[in-house]
Structure formats: C-alpha cells, structure tokens
Scaffold this active site. Structure first.
Site, mmCIF file in Angstrom:
data_model
loop_
_atom_site.group_PDB
_atom_site.id
_atom_site.type_symbol
_atom_site.label_atom_id
_atom_site.label_comp_id
_atom_site.label_asym_id
_atom_site.label_seq_id
_atom_site.Cartn_x
_atom_site.Cartn_y
_atom_site.Cartn_z
ATOM 1 N N LYS A 87 -10.642 -0.111 0.415
ATOM 2 C CA LYS A 87 -9.503 -0.658 -0.325
ATOM 3 C C LYS A 87 -9.786 -2.134 -0.608
ATOM 4 O O LYS A 87 -10.001 -2.925 0.324
ATOM 5 C CB LYS A 87 -8.256 -0.518 0.543
ATOM 6 C CG LYS A 87 -7.003 -0.179 -0.209
ATOM 7 C CD LYS A 87 -5.909 0.100 0.806
ATOM 8 C CE LYS A 87 -4.593 0.358 0.130
ATOM 9 N NZ LYS A 87 -3.501 0.408 1.102
HETATM 10 C C1 E4P Z 1 -0.462 1.558 -0.240
HETATM 11 O O1 E4P Z 1 -1.645 1.732 -0.173
HETATM 12 C C2 E4P Z 1 0.227 0.456 0.417
HETATM 13 O O2 E4P Z 1 -0.297 0.342 1.704
HETATM 14 C C3 E4P Z 1 1.698 0.714 0.570
HETATM 15 O O3 E4P Z 1 2.112 1.829 -0.169
HETATM 16 C C4 E4P Z 1 2.568 -0.491 0.436
HETATM 17 O O4 E4P Z 1 3.899 -0.095 0.624
HETATM 18 P P1 E4P Z 1 5.088 -1.111 0.934
HETATM 19 O O5 E4P Z 1 5.449 -1.793 -0.344
HETATM 20 O O6 E4P Z 1 6.185 -0.244 1.431
HETATM 21 O O7 E4P Z 1 4.562 -2.079 1.973
#
Ligand code: E4P
Length: 218
Positions: A87
């Site tokens: 990522k």
């Molecule tokens: C996705 O890869 C992210 O980790 C995640 O969906 C972020 O979500 P949030 O906005 O609830 O922190």
C-alpha cells in the site's frame, strides 16, 4: 464484488473467514496501532499471521514517503508472503514508486485517493488497486459514491486493469451502492460487514417459524 475486511484484528478476521465471506484484508498504520502492535518485527509478523489466515490479497502499508524508502519497504513487505499488496500513499513519489514496484511484479494499492485525477495517475502507473476513501469524502460534504462512479467510468473507457478498492466505508448502504456502481472490491470494518447480515423481518420471521413449529409439535 470482492469483500475485504478493513482491520488488523485477528479475531475479527478469523470470524469473517469462517463465515466464507472474505476475499482479502486491508490494514493501515492506524489499524495496526489500534491492535497495539508495536515495533517493526512485530508488525511484519502480524502481516504474516494475517496472510496465513486468509488466502487473498492483504494490503500492508509503507511508512516511508520518499521514493527510495517506499521501494525498500515495499520490497521487504512483498517478500513476506505472495499475498501481500504494498500500500503506497498517493504522492508524486508514491506514483513513481508504484511504477517501479509494478515493473518488478509487486502488487500495489494506491491509498488515500480522493479524486478521479489521482485514480487516473495510479492506474497509469500500473497500480493493482486504487483506494478511494468514500466515507472521508462524505465527512467533508462531498459525495464519495460519485467519485467511485467517476473512476469506474474512466477505467472502463480505457480498459485499465487497475481494480477499484472502495475504502473508508461507514455503513451497509455504502457496500450496496459500491456493488451497484461496479466497484471491484469494497473493504469495510467488521461492524459494517456484520450489519450486512441483518434485517428485522428475518429475525421476526425466524421467531414466528420456530414458535409455529413448536405449536405443531403439540
Ligand atoms: C482502506 O484501505 C483504509 O485503511 C480505510 O478504509 C480507511 O477508513 P477510515 O476512513 O474509516 O479510517
């Protein structure tokens, strides 16, 4: 549409896996911290544990924000397990890193995407996944689902192989709408995945069937 769980919690991952609904896992540094996982060795071991539980793509995020650092960390993460997806944050250097990592055959997920132009750049760099954060857009009075639809149209227009991994989902309707739009994947927290099962008419229906069955037994 594939369903991923957005967590680093092993018990939640195990439960969703046992229900047969899980295609993969996304994590981020905040989710790892929430589970109290500290120190790079423990963090890497935690990723391996998740990979052993779920045979699907598992996103593990780099911490570096410079090109060399992202390439180094990305290589390390990818070498942990064949299911790891690196990522990488949506930055100029991040897009450069995605291009290099993709060229080496390493799967990537461009994270923190909030616009169609950012998604287009990630696709051009060869990202395996692009992660638009729809809930965080909704939080600032911008329609997150509209962004998912926009990206879907652009990727279809040019037949980009990059998959849309809709992220930051807050409730079951986000999941349903993502499926309608044609998102390739939706990643959601445990509570949202569990809420997908619920309907009050199912509960009352089961209660009635059971009580009628009891009556029929005398
Ligand atoms: C996705 O890869 C992210 O980790 C995640 O969906 C972020 O979500 P949030 O906005 O609830 O922190």
């Amino acid at each position: 549409m594939k369903l991923f769980i957005d967590t680093a919690n092993i018990a939640h991952i195990k439960e969703c896996q046992s229900l047969g609904i899980l295609d993969g896992v996304t994590t981020n540094p905040s989710l790892m911290a929430k589970e109290g996982i500290k120190g790079s060795k423990n963090i890497l071991n935690h990723y391996v544990e998740i990979c052993r539980l779920v045979d699907g793509d598992i996103s593990a995020e780099v911490i570096a924000t410079d090109y060399e650092g992202m390439i180094r960390e990305g290589g390390e993460l990818a070498s942990l397990h064949r299911n790891i997806v690196v990522k990488v944050p949506m930055l100029k250097e991040g897009i450069r890193a995605i291009k290099t990592l993709s060229g080496k055959g390493i799967k990537t997920n461009c994270t923190l995407v909030f616009s169609a132009s950012q998604a287009l750049l990630a696709a051009k760099a060869g990202a395996t996944y692009v992660s638009p954060f729809l809930g965080r857009l909704d939080d600032v009075s911008t329609d997150g689902l509209e962004l998912i639809a926009q990206i879907r149209k652009i990727f279809n227009n040019y037949k980009f192989a990059t998959k849309i991994l809709s992220a930051s989902l807050r409730h079951p309707m986000h999941v349903v709408k993502c499926a309608e739009i044609g998102s390739d994947v939706a990643t959601a927290p445990y509570a949202v995945l569990m809420a997908l099962f619920n309907h009050p008419l199912t509960d009352t229906g089961i209660e009635r069937f059971l009580s009628d069955f009891k009556k029929s037994q005398g």
